[in-house]
Each structure stands twice: as C-alpha cells, then as structure tokens.
Design a protein around this motif. Structure first.
Motif, mmCIF file in Angstrom:
data_model
loop_
_atom_site.group_PDB
_atom_site.id
_atom_site.type_symbol
_atom_site.label_atom_id
_atom_site.label_comp_id
_atom_site.label_asym_id
_atom_site.label_seq_id
_atom_site.Cartn_x
_atom_site.Cartn_y
_atom_site.Cartn_z
ATOM 1 N N LEU A 1 0.743 -1.310 0.178
ATOM 2 C CA LEU A 1 0.024 0.042 0.110
ATOM 3 C C LEU A 1 0.911 1.300 -0.073
ATOM 4 O O LEU A 1 0.213 2.411 -0.498
ATOM 5 C CB LEU A 1 -0.784 0.152 1.335
ATOM 6 N N TYR B 1 -7.755 0.182 -2.979
ATOM 7 C CA TYR B 1 -7.031 1.325 -1.941
ATOM 8 C C TYR B 1 -8.234 2.333 -1.810
ATOM 9 O O TYR B 1 -8.420 3.085 -0.449
ATOM 10 C CB TYR B 1 -5.967 1.567 -2.442
ATOM 11 N N GLY C 1 0.248 4.959 0.514
ATOM 12 C CA GLY C 1 0.189 4.654 1.965
ATOM 13 C C GLY C 1 1.042 5.676 2.823
ATOM 14 O O GLY C 1 0.721 5.515 4.143
ATOM 15 N N THR D 1 -9.400 3.052 2.127
ATOM 16 C CA THR D 1 -8.811 4.341 2.821
ATOM 17 C C THR D 1 -9.914 5.232 3.223
ATOM 18 O O THR D 1 -10.066 6.085 4.048
ATOM 19 C CB THR D 1 -7.873 5.091 2.096
#
Length: 430
Positions: free
Chosen positions: A120, A325, A125, A329
């Motif tokens: 990630l 993702y 990330g 998130t």
C-alpha cells in the motif's frame, strides 16, 4: 477469543456463504463487468472478505452510490474461516479477493510473504501514517516502513469492569478512582480478589487464561525478539504474566470466555471483574441484562493493553488495487471510523477523533460510569507496540491451554510450563 468478539458485535445483513464465495471469487475478484480493459473505474466489482462485526454495510452502500460503476461484493464467514481461506487462496495463487480483513493475531504470518499483497506504500500509503495510533501503524508495516500490508481498522484498548455491588459486599471500594488506586498493581488486584472471594463467595475473574493474556499484552517482548528468536522461556513479560496468573488460581472461576457458561457466570455474579475491550460492553449487556446498573468501569492494574483490531489488505491477485485502495482508505479514514464506532461499537484507531463528543460523551445507562469513551480513548493512547511474530498465536494457545490444565487440576504449575515450552519448541523447530 477474537471470534467471540466478532460474533457478538451485532446482527449484520447481506451475508454470503463462504463456500459460495470460494467457488466464485476467482472470477468476481477480477471482474471487469462490461469494461474489457479492466482499468476504468466504471464496471468494477470488488470482492471483500470479512468476518461479522466490522459494521461496514451502510458505508459500502454509500460508497457505491457516490462512486458509480463500483460494486462491492461483501462476503462474510467465521473469523477462523476467513483467515484459513485466505491462506489457502494465497498459497494456491488463485481465489483471493480484492480486499480481505486480517486480524492482528494473524498479521505477522501474512507479513512473511509480502509478495502475496499489494504494497500500500506504492499506492500512497505513506500519507496515512499520521492518521493512526503509532502502535497500530507499526503493526502493519515492516521494520523500515517500506511495506504496508493493510489499512488499520479498530483497536481494543483494555479497561476493567467490576460489579460494584459485589465489591461493596466484600468491603472493597466502589468508586472507580478509588478502585484504581486500591488495585494499581496486579499483586494488589489479586489480594483484593482473595478478600472478595472470602467475604462473598464470588470469584474475582473468569479464568487464568484471560488474566494471563491481559498482563502479557501490557508489555514486550513476549514470545519472540524482533529478529524472530524464540524467547518465551527467558521473557520477563511472559514469566511475569505466568507467575501472576498461576498465583491466582484460587480466585478464578475457571470459566472460558468462549463458552455459554461465561455469559451465565456474568449474569449470576460468579466472578466480579471483566477485562474489557470496547466490543465486550455489548456482550455483558446481552448475556446479563438483569445486571444493568450494577457494573462500573475503571483502569486495569498497571495500565492498558490491546485485545483485538484488524487491517484491510489488498491481495496481489486483485486486478483493481487502485480502486480497492480508494475504498479501504475512505472506509477507515477518521470520519468514517467515528461513524462505525457510533453505529456499531468498534473503537477507532484514529486518535484525531478521540476529542469528538461522540467519544468523550459516550455513556450507557447499563454501566455506572458516564465517561466511558474518554476512558477508552485514554487507554488506547497508552497501548505500546510489541513485536509478536508469525507463531505468536500458536505459542500463546499452548500457554493458555497449559494454564487450563492447572485450573482443572491436571498439571502442576511446573508441569504445565514445561509442557508448553517443550511443545512450543517442537513446533518452532519442526
């Protein structure tokens, strides 16, 4: 233990049987819908594997409404089945979902094969770090923080619930601050438990395993050094937790948390304290509704600890890592974690929301204390990181099972310790 946690968090809807999930996930995990390229965010179906208790159903519907073309196929199964199915799929190289929950107890096992997951950090990330508790972030990254296996979900900060009426009958203090002062150490807690047992006939806690685990989780190292060296026999934290737990056998009710007897024991006042992560508040209410107004809550002796908490990972088989993702998130951003907490109970791992009135003013008429959220927020920020290792859970099971043999009279303290150590070393060296 975590399986009980998730099963009692509340009713969930839209559950898909995992057997059906495994039969179809190889296709749905990379489904392109009507988009042949599979790179357009439209017509993307994301398969997500979770066990009950995450409380994401409403948020997933909202995300789909706000992101046309994205469809989330939520598939749920039991806690242990999710992890075993993920292990099997990753080993086979096919059948994994786009997104999977991973509990902290399994995390290091999966971290040993980072190529099985999208890193990630490559998807942005590094920008997430400041949103989460330090220990939680450290759990999900490697030593140099170049690899992030998943986005943090909830945490399980520990406090202590106690039956104020039984404490009063035993001649113990009942005010939370006075209880915390009286039982500031585990030795003092055990001495108070002996007084309580003598005066009331009730036990202090449910079983040796839970006492051991509560103490163990307050420090590190536990069973392994950061380099993977097995140190359970020399670990001061492990020895401390073992010695205290085994010294308290006379004030233990001998009731396993995962059994129906636990709920009956809570209801009947067979034991007077419960080591309490946030998800267990509802368990007490469900199992012992007639005890409303009899429970108060205070700090555990010698600080907090963590019991529970997960991550949302993206297996490398997913053909839609960017879309996955974006979803995870958003789901685990501070504002959404706060909403999950308000609607379902999992405690946020995002400290920026701890000052929100929804947490600071959290109270429940079932419990006497009126600042539950503030107490949990304080406990969450006291949690310290400790390396566990991929075999932490199997080794921990051996020690907990060994404690059970002491509790049922099968083994002495020394026999139980030696048996756990020998079996742990055998499993590690095979």
């Amino acid at each position: 233990m975590r399986e009980l946690k998730r099963m009692k968090m509340g009713a969930l809807v839209g559950v898909t049987v995992m057997g059906m999930a495994l039969a179809g996930c190889a296709d749905t995990g990379s489904s392109n819908g009507n988009n042949e390229s599979g790179n357009n965010s439209e017509d993307v179906e994301l398969t997500m594997w979770l066990w009950p208790g995450f409380g994401l159903e409403n948020l997933l519907k909202e995300y789909e409404e706000n992101n046309p073309g994205i469809k989330v196929n939520l598939q749920e199964a039991e806690y242990a089945d999710i992890h075993q199915n993920l292990i099997t799929a990753l080993a086979a190289g096919s059948g994994a979902p786009d997104i999977s929950g991973i509990d902290e107890g399994y995390l290091d096992r999966f971290m040993e094969n980072p190529d099985h997951f999208h890193n990630l950090m490559d998807l942005g990330g590094e920008e997430l770090k400041d949103q989460y508790l330090d220990f939680k972030w450290q759990q999900g990254t490697n030593a140099d923080e170049s690899f992030l296996i998943g986005v943090p979900t909830d945490v399980g900060p520990m406090v202590m619930a106690y039956r104020a009426d039984i404490f009063e009958e035993a001649g113990l203090p009942t005010d939370p601050d006075e209880v915390a002062e009286k039982m500031g150490t585990w030795e003092e807690y055990i001495e108070a438990g002996k007084q309580l047992q003598e005066e009331t006939g009730s036990f202090m806690f449910n079983n040796l395993s839970d006492l051991y685990t509560a103490i163990l989780e307050q420090g590190s190292p536990q069973y392994f050094e950061d380099d993977g060296t097995f140190i359970a026999g020399e670990s001061e934290r492990n020895q401390y937790a073992w010695d205290l737990a085994t010294s308290a056998v006379d004030i233990s009710a001998g009731i396993d948390r995962s059994t129906t007897e636990w709920g009956a024991g809570v209801a009947a006042g067979e034991f007077a304290t419960v080591f309490l992560p946030p998800w267990m508040l509802q368990n007490i209410k469900n199992d012992a509704p007639d005890t409303s107004g009899l429970w108060n809550i205070t700090n555990m002796p010698e600080g907090s600890g963590n019991f529970g908490g997960s991550f949302l990972s993206i297996p490398s088989e997913s053909d839609h890592p960017e879309e996955a993702y974006d979803l995870v998130t958003w789901l685990m951003a501070p504002e959404q974690q706060l909403r999950i907490f308000e609607e379902n109970g999992p405690f946020p791992s995002t400290p920026e929301v701890y000052d929100d009135p929804a947490i600071q003013e959290l109270q429940d008429d079932f419990f006497l204390r009126d600042d539950l959220g503030a107490l949990y927020a304080e406990a969450a920020e006291e949690i310290v990181y400790g390396y566990k290792g991929s075999l932490h859970e199997p080794v921990g099971t051996l020690f907990r099972d060994a404690l059970q043999t002491i509790e049922d009279g099968t083994n002495s303290k020394e026999e139980a310790w030696n048996g756990a150590m020998e079996e742990a070393e055998r499993q590690i060296n095979r």
